[in-house]
Motif scaffolding. Structure first.
Motif, PDB file in Angstrom:
ATOM      1  N   GLU A   2       0.839  -1.192   0.000  1.00 20.26           N
ATOM      2  CA  GLU A   2       0.000   0.000   0.000  1.00 20.26           C
ATOM      3  C   GLU A   2       0.876   1.245   0.000  1.00 20.26           C
ATOM      4  O   GLU A   2       1.997   1.218   0.503  1.00 20.26           O
ATOM      5  N   GLN A   4       0.340   5.325   1.173  1.00 16.25           N
ATOM      6  CA  GLN A   4      -0.590   6.276   1.775  1.00 16.25           C
ATOM      7  C   GLN A   4       0.156   7.421   2.445  1.00 16.25           C
ATOM      8  O   GLN A   4       1.329   7.305   2.783  1.00 16.25           O
ATOM      9  N   PRO A  32      -0.091  -3.952   4.565  1.00 17.85           N
ATOM     10  CA  PRO A  32      -1.353  -3.647   5.244  1.00 17.85           C
ATOM     11  C   PRO A  32      -1.190  -3.709   6.764  1.00 17.85           C
ATOM     12  O   PRO A  32      -0.478  -4.563   7.295  1.00 17.85           O
ATOM     13  N   GLU A  48      -8.538  -6.197   8.836  1.00 20.28           N
ATOM     14  CA  GLU A  48      -7.832  -5.061   8.233  1.00 20.28           C
ATOM     15  C   GLU A  48      -7.410  -5.356   6.793  1.00 20.28           C
ATOM     16  O   GLU A  48      -7.529  -4.502   5.923  1.00 20.28           O
ATOM     17  N   GLU A  69      -8.878  -3.021   3.832  1.00 24.71           N
ATOM     18  CA  GLU A  69      -7.969  -2.160   3.085  1.00 24.71           C
ATOM     19  C   GLU A  69      -7.722  -2.617   1.649  1.00 24.71           C
ATOM     20  O   GLU A  69      -7.447  -1.793   0.781  1.00 24.71           O
ATOM     21  N   THR A  77     -13.149  -2.949  -1.020  1.00 30.97           N
ATOM     22  CA  THR A  77     -12.492  -2.367   0.151  1.00 30.97           C
ATOM     23  C   THR A  77     -13.515  -1.590   0.974  1.00 30.97           C
ATOM     24  O   THR A  77     -14.561  -1.180   0.462  1.00 30.97           O
ATOM     25  N   LEU A 111     -12.700   1.349   3.538  1.00 32.21           N
ATOM     26  CA  LEU A 111     -11.708   2.171   4.222  1.00 32.21           C
ATOM     27  C   LEU A 111     -12.313   2.990   5.347  1.00 32.21           C
ATOM     28  O   LEU A 111     -13.469   3.425   5.264  1.00 32.21           O
ATOM     29  N   GLU A 129      -8.559   6.984   5.989  1.00 35.31           N
ATOM     30  CA  GLU A 129      -7.724   6.190   5.084  1.00 35.31           C
ATOM     31  C   GLU A 129      -7.945   6.615   3.640  1.00 35.31           C
ATOM     32  O   GLU A 129      -9.075   6.714   3.172  1.00 35.31           O
TER      33      GLU A 129
END
Length: 183
Positions: free
Chosen positions: A64, A66, A79, A96, A100, A139, A141, A145
């Protein structure tokens, strides 16, 4: 060598500065084994955290990207998330990963337990290895997020690790262990 008990500090007073779901700060008056007293020793209480090294059925690792506001950077990560009150760490890791990335299933094993900063923090971070995961849902979120999910071959992730593309210490430790023991 002294025993653990002989090294233990005594808490003389505790004052909570603030309490939130994700973070609690307190100051304590403590006495060390040799009798010295510190009037202000600050500690942070966090919930338990989890990480997942997730590998799809076709052998790709799930990563990921972010924004991380503390450092004000876009971070490449595996994750991760928080264990909710009353939830066990493996269930949190499965939740999770699915929230995600939309991935689930596969074979799960506890891979590593680390202490983020035991001198001033009271929580642990559990890392799970999830092998053979597949897309099972959309997903879901959390409000804060905003992340991108992407996939890489193991050799690409290893090269990313070697070249410094990961900076989160709680993710570096399990990734280094994975490549030291699994490949």
């Amino acid at each position: 060598m002294r025993s653990d008990k002989e090294m233990e500090w005594k808490t003389l007073e505790t004052k909570y500065l603030f309490k939130r779901n994700w973070l609690t700060a307190k100051v304590e008056k403590v006495e060390l084994p040799d009798g010295r007293i510190y009037d202000e020793y600050y500690t942070l209480e966090y919930p338990t955290w989890i990480n997942v090294i997730a590998i799809t059925k076709d052998g790709k690792m799930i990563l990921e990207r972010q924004w991380r506001h503390g450092l004000k950077i876009v971070s490449t990560e595996i994750p991760a998330g928080v264990v909710e009150k009353g939830e066990n760490p493996m269930d949190a890791a499965k939740r999770e990963l699915q929230e995600e990335t939309g991935f689930g299933g596969g074979t799960w094993t506890q891979f590593l337990v680390t202490a983020p900063n035991p001198s001033v923090m009271n929580n642990l971070c559990y890392t799970y290895l999830a092998e053979g995961v597949e897309l099972v849902s959309d997903t879901h979120l959390d409000a804060t997020e905003d992340l991108e999910v992407f996939f890489r071959d193991k050799d690409e992730v290893y090269e990313m690790l070697r070249s410094g593309q990961f900076c989160q210490a709680l993710m570096l430790a399990p990734l280094w262990k994975f490549f030291a023991t699994r490949t």
